[in-house]
Every structure is written in structure tokens, then in C-alpha cells.
Design an enzyme around this catalytic site. Structure first.
Site, PDB file in Angstrom:
ATOM      1  N   ARG A 102       0.846  -1.008   0.128  1.00 24.81           N
ATOM      2  CA  ARG A 102       0.240   0.435  -0.309  1.00 24.81           C
ATOM      3  C   ARG A 102       1.295   0.924  -0.176  1.00 24.81           C
ATOM      4  O   ARG A 102       1.510   1.070   0.851  1.00 24.81           O
ATOM      5  CB  ARG A 102      -1.042  -0.050   1.120  1.00 24.81           C
ATOM      6  CG  ARG A 102      -1.921   1.558   1.598  1.00 24.81           C
ATOM      7  CD  ARG A 102      -3.030   1.128   1.869  1.00 24.81           C
ATOM      8  NE  ARG A 102      -3.404   0.760   1.990  1.00 24.81           N
ATOM      9  CZ  ARG A 102      -5.841   0.574   1.872  1.00 24.81           C
ATOM     10  NH1 ARG A 102      -5.314   1.238   3.181  1.00 24.81           N
ATOM     11  NH2 ARG A 102      -6.122  -0.249   1.275  1.00 24.81           N
ATOM     12  N   HIS A 129      -6.858   0.717  -7.034  1.00 19.29           N
ATOM     13  CA  HIS A 129      -7.708   0.322  -5.684  1.00 19.29           C
ATOM     14  C   HIS A 129      -8.218  -1.242  -5.629  1.00 19.29           C
ATOM     15  O   HIS A 129      -9.724  -1.629  -5.584  1.00 19.29           O
ATOM     16  CB  HIS A 129      -8.300   0.962  -4.234  1.00 19.29           C
ATOM     17  CG  HIS A 129      -8.250   0.059  -2.985  1.00 19.29           C
ATOM     18  ND1 HIS A 129      -7.656  -1.113  -2.441  1.00 19.29           N
ATOM     19  CD2 HIS A 129      -8.976   0.635  -1.931  1.00 19.29           C
ATOM     20  CE1 HIS A 129      -7.970  -1.092  -1.956  1.00 19.29           C
ATOM     21  NE2 HIS A 129      -8.917  -0.280  -0.944  1.00 19.29           N
ATOM     22  N   GLN A 132     -10.392  -3.519  -3.376  1.00 17.70           N
ATOM     23  CA  GLN A 132     -11.744  -3.856  -3.078  1.00 17.70           C
ATOM     24  C   GLN A 132     -12.323  -4.145  -3.690  1.00 17.70           C
ATOM     25  O   GLN A 132     -13.660  -4.719  -3.530  1.00 17.70           O
ATOM     26  CB  GLN A 132     -11.340  -1.492  -2.729  1.00 17.70           C
ATOM     27  CG  GLN A 132     -12.834  -1.102  -2.416  1.00 17.70           C
ATOM     28  CD  GLN A 132     -12.929  -1.778  -0.725  1.00 17.70           C
ATOM     29  OE1 GLN A 132     -12.208  -2.174   0.425  1.00 17.70           O
ATOM     30  NE2 GLN A 132     -13.905  -2.490  -1.012  1.00 17.70           N
ATOM     31  N   ASP A 223     -17.208   7.283  -2.534  1.00 19.67           N
ATOM     32  CA  ASP A 223     -15.863   6.846  -1.326  1.00 19.67           C
ATOM     33  C   ASP A 223     -15.691   8.812  -0.872  1.00 19.67           C
ATOM     34  O   ASP A 223     -16.213   9.362  -1.332  1.00 19.67           O
ATOM     35  CB  ASP A 223     -14.688   7.046  -2.482  1.00 19.67           C
ATOM     36  CG  ASP A 223     -13.568   6.292  -1.390  1.00 19.67           C
ATOM     37  OD1 ASP A 223     -13.346   5.936  -0.296  1.00 19.67           O
ATOM     38  OD2 ASP A 223     -12.158   6.832  -2.323  1.00 19.67           O
ATOM     39  N   CYS A 263     -16.176   2.418   0.067  1.00 15.43           N
ATOM     40  CA  CYS A 263     -15.387   0.859   0.452  1.00 15.43           C
ATOM     41  C   CYS A 263     -15.237   1.373   1.952  1.00 15.43           C
ATOM     42  O   CYS A 263     -14.438  -0.121   2.743  1.00 15.43           O
ATOM     43  CB  CYS A 263     -14.227   1.111  -0.617  1.00 15.43           C
ATOM     44  SG  CYS A 263     -13.471   2.633  -0.162  1.00 15.43           S
ATOM     45  N   ARG A 291     -13.384  -8.102   1.468  1.00 18.90           N
ATOM     46  CA  ARG A 291     -12.266  -8.295   1.780  1.00 18.90           C
ATOM     47  C   ARG A 291     -11.494  -9.397   1.673  1.00 18.90           C
ATOM     48  O   ARG A 291     -10.153  -9.690   1.621  1.00 18.90           O
ATOM     49  CB  ARG A 291     -11.565  -6.868   2.540  1.00 18.90           C
ATOM     50  CG  ARG A 291     -12.231  -5.937   1.673  1.00 18.90           C
ATOM     51  CD  ARG A 291     -11.674  -4.809   0.909  1.00 18.90           C
ATOM     52  NE  ARG A 291     -10.476  -5.023   0.816  1.00 18.90           N
ATOM     53  CZ  ARG A 291      -9.573  -3.906   0.621  1.00 18.90           C
ATOM     54  NH1 ARG A 291     -10.370  -2.965   1.513  1.00 18.90           N
ATOM     55  NH2 ARG A 291      -8.473  -4.484   0.583  1.00 18.90           N
TER      56      ARG A 291
HETATM   57  N1  NVA Z   1      -9.998   6.477  -2.111  1.00 16.75           N
HETATM   58  C1  NVA Z   1      -9.641   6.316  -0.367  1.00 16.75           C
HETATM   59  C2  NVA Z   1      -9.877   4.806  -0.080  1.00 16.75           C
HETATM   60  C3  NVA Z   1      -9.449   4.070   0.966  1.00 16.75           C
HETATM   61  C4  NVA Z   1      -9.916   2.653   1.099  1.00 16.75           C
HETATM   62  C5  NVA Z   1      -8.036   6.854   0.227  1.00 16.75           C
HETATM   63  O1  NVA Z   1      -6.848   6.595  -1.019  1.00 16.75           O
HETATM   64  O2  NVA Z   1      -7.624   7.079   1.535  1.00 16.75           O
HETATM   65  N1   CP Z   2     -11.040   0.211   2.218  1.00 17.92           N
HETATM   66  C1   CP Z   2      -9.868  -0.192   2.503  1.00 17.92           C
HETATM   67  O1   CP Z   2      -8.811  -0.327   1.567  1.00 17.92           O
HETATM   68  O2   CP Z   2      -9.982   0.492   4.234  1.00 17.92           O
HETATM   69  P1   CP Z   2      -8.598   0.663   4.748  1.00 17.92           P
HETATM   70  O3   CP Z   2      -8.347   1.247   4.447  1.00 17.92           O
HETATM   71  O4   CP Z   2      -9.381   0.190   6.015  1.00 17.92           O
HETATM   72  O5   CP Z   2      -7.474  -1.079   4.416  1.00 17.92           O
END
Ligand code: NVA
Ligand code: CP
Length: 308
Positions: A102, A129, A132, A223, A263, A291
Site C-alpha cells: 500500500r 485500489h 477492494q 468514497d 469501500c 475483503r
Molecule cells: N480513496 C481512499 C480509499 C480508502 C480505502 C484513499 O485512498 O484514502
Molecule cells: N477499504 C479499505 O481499503 O480500507 P482500509 O484503508 O481500512 O484498508
């Protein structure tokens, strides 16, 4: 050997194969006939951003499959102190069987993958992502709403939107995206999706009109307005996204019985109202739970590809 960096690199059949595998694994887990398909294997998890779901699902999933997951925050490993990505990739992939990352720039995982001897999984970048969306599609299949889906995405043109574009254009369902001016999706990602959509028959539209996007939709999704790394823009974004909240009034425009997906984490009172989120808690928290199952399907699938 295959990496899982974006859904763009996967065919519709492969995506369905992963989902089916995940659903089978979920069934086995629930009935107590779970198999340890990744016995003694290790998954390195590199986190340069926060996480609740991704960390817990990958770590738990690997344990349930008989393997072990290592949580590596960039505060702890030398990557965070400037050790080159290519050296980190060669070292970690010489010891572990799979790597989940990540991070911020999508190019980071592309570089890592190009030096990795083992499959690399995208656990979220600024651009995509995809894990997800595996869980989201699995949830759509389970709820019987995947076939003929008309999905409305209302909000920021971000990593989630890009992944919805990839999923819709591969699977062939309709996707209407509404973002405020200045927060549109990346034009290159849109161009790729529109090309793919010609083959799959997906109808994809983008606009700055949330009501139009939601009208007649069978699934509405959104989101956060400020993704990880955009904390400084929060105030400015709340202003720019005025009118984009998914609330009961907007849900009324969707098809009767339409579902809502998110998500998570959700910011109630911003991208979604308390009432819409709680009114769809059953599907939203199944989506979160999925997930675990979808990613177990993915890890087993990637492992099987190596053995082919
Ligand atoms: N768009 C959000 C998704 C979190 C799961 C982010 O990147 O923070
Ligand atoms: N939806 C998602 O990826 O959640 P986290 O940021 O908690 O991993």
C-alpha cells in the site's frame, strides 16, 4: 508468474475465476471445512499509508490459509529511510512468497514488481485500489445484483473511481460517474476504460451531475472526498463537493430497491448521510468482510499461477 497491480491486466474470465475461488473459500470457512492452501507460505505487507480492512484481511487471510503475514510499516523498514525500491524488492522477494504493498505513487509498485521474484499485490495506490473492487464485485454476485448492474459513482475521481472504471469496462456493466469540476477522473484511465468498454459492451459516462448519474441506477457508490495523502486539502474539498452527498433524497432517484456500496472508511455527513449508510449496513459490512474472502481467493489464484 502474475502480479495483481490493476484489473486492467486481467480478463473478465480471470476476475470471475478469482471471485469464484473466494466464494468457495468463504463457504468452506463458514462450514468449518477450510483448507490450508498456502501452508508455510509468507506474505510481506508493506504499508506506507494507514489501513484497517486491508491489513486485517490480508493478515487474517494468510493465517487461515496456513501461512504467515509480516506487517512492514515504512517507519520500520529501510525503504522509509531511502533504501532503493529495487533492492528492497530483491531482498524481500528472495525470502517471502508474495508481497502486498500500500503506497502513494503507482509507479512505486510497478518498479517493485519489475524486480520481484514473487507475485506483488496492489493494496492501494494513489491511482488504483483493485483488491477492494474484487470484494465489491464478490458482494454484487452474492446479492444477485451483478448481472445488468447500472452503477452510479458520485464523488471524487480517485483510486476507487479508476478501479470502478476498470471493473465496469472488463465485466461489461454500466457505470455513470459524477465528480465536481476539477476533481474528474484521470483522462488516460478513462481513455483505457472506454477502449475496453467497446469490447465488453459496458456503457460508461462521466459528468458533473450527481442526480443524473444516480437516476435509474441499481447500485450507488461513493468514497471519501479527501483520500490518504490529501489531508491538507480537506477544507477546500468539503466546499468543492457541496451537493455531492449521497443522501435519502438522491437515493430516491435510483431504481427502487437500489443498493449502496462504500469501500469504507465512511465520513458520515460528507460523501454519505448517516441514514443511507446505516440503511445499507448489511451490504456495506458484507462488502468489508468480503475483503477477507476475495483476497484469499486472489492469493490462492496467484499461487496456482506460479505452479502452472
Ligand atoms: N480513496 C481512499 C480509499 C480508502 C480505502 C484513499 O485512498 O484514502
Ligand atoms: N477499504 C479499505 O481499503 O480500507 P482500509 O484503508 O481500512 O484498508
Amino acid at each position: 508468474m502474475r502480479h495483481f497491480l490493476t484489473l486492467k491486466d486481467f480478463t473478465k474470465e480471470e476476475i470471475l475465476e478469482i471471485i469464484e475461488l473466494g466464494l468457495e473459500i468463504k463457504k468452506d470457512l463458514k462450514s468449518g471445512t477450510h483448507k490450508q492452501q498456502l501452508k508455510s507460505k509468507t506474505l510481506a505487507m508493506i504499508f506506507e499509508k494507514s489501513s484497517t480492512r486491508t491489513r486485517v484481511s490480508f493478515e487474517t487471510g494468510m493465517f487461515q490459509l496456513g501461512g504467515h503475514a509480516l506487517f512492514l510499516s515504512n517507519r520500520d523498514i529501510h525503504l522509509g529511510r531511502g533504501e532503493p525500491i529495487k533492492d528492497t524488492a530483491r531482498v524481500i522477494s528472495s525470502m517471502c512468497d508474495m508481497v502486498m504493498i500500500r503506497t502513494f505513487e503507482h509507479s512505486m509498485i510497478e518498479e517493485f514488481a519489475s524486480f520481484s521474484k514473487v507475485p506483488v499485490i496492489n493494496g492501494l495506490t494513489d491511482s488504483y485500489h483493485p483488491v477492494q473492487l474484487l470484494a465489491d464485485y464478490m458482494t454484487m454476485v452474492e446479492y444477485g445484483i451483478a448481472e445488468g448492474a447500472k452503477v452510479a459513482y458520485v464523488g471524487d475521481g480517485n483510486n476507487m473511481t479508476h478501479s470502478w472504471l476498470m471493473l465496469a469496462s472488463k465485466m461489461g456493466f454500466d457505470l455513470r460517474i459524477a465528480t465536481p469540476k476539477g476533481y474528474e477522473v484521470d483522462s488516460k484511465v478513462l481513455e483505457d476504460a472506454l477502449k475496453l468498454a467497446k469490447e465488453s459492451g459496458a456503457n460508461i459516462t462521466v459528468s458533473n451531475d450527481p442526480k443524473e448519474a444516480i437516476r435509474g441506477a441499481t447500485i450507488v457508490t461513493t468514497d471519501t472526498w479527501a483520500s490518504m495523502g490529501q489531508e491538507d486539502e480537506k477544507e477546500q474539498r468539503v466546499k468543492a463537493f457541496e451537493g455531492y452527498i449521497v443522501d435519502d433524497l438522491k437515493m430516491c432517484l435510483a431504481k427502487k430497491g437500489a443498493k449502496f456500496l462504500h469501500c469504507l472508511p465512511a465520513y458520515r455527513g460528507q460523501e454519505v448521510s448517516e441514514s443511507v449508510l446505516e440503511g445499507h449496513a448489511d451490504i456495506v459490512f458484507t462488502e468489508a468482510e468480503n475483503r477477507l474472502h476475495a483476497q484469499k481467493g486472489l492469493m490462492v489464484w496467484l499461487d496456482q499461477q506460479r505452479e502452472k
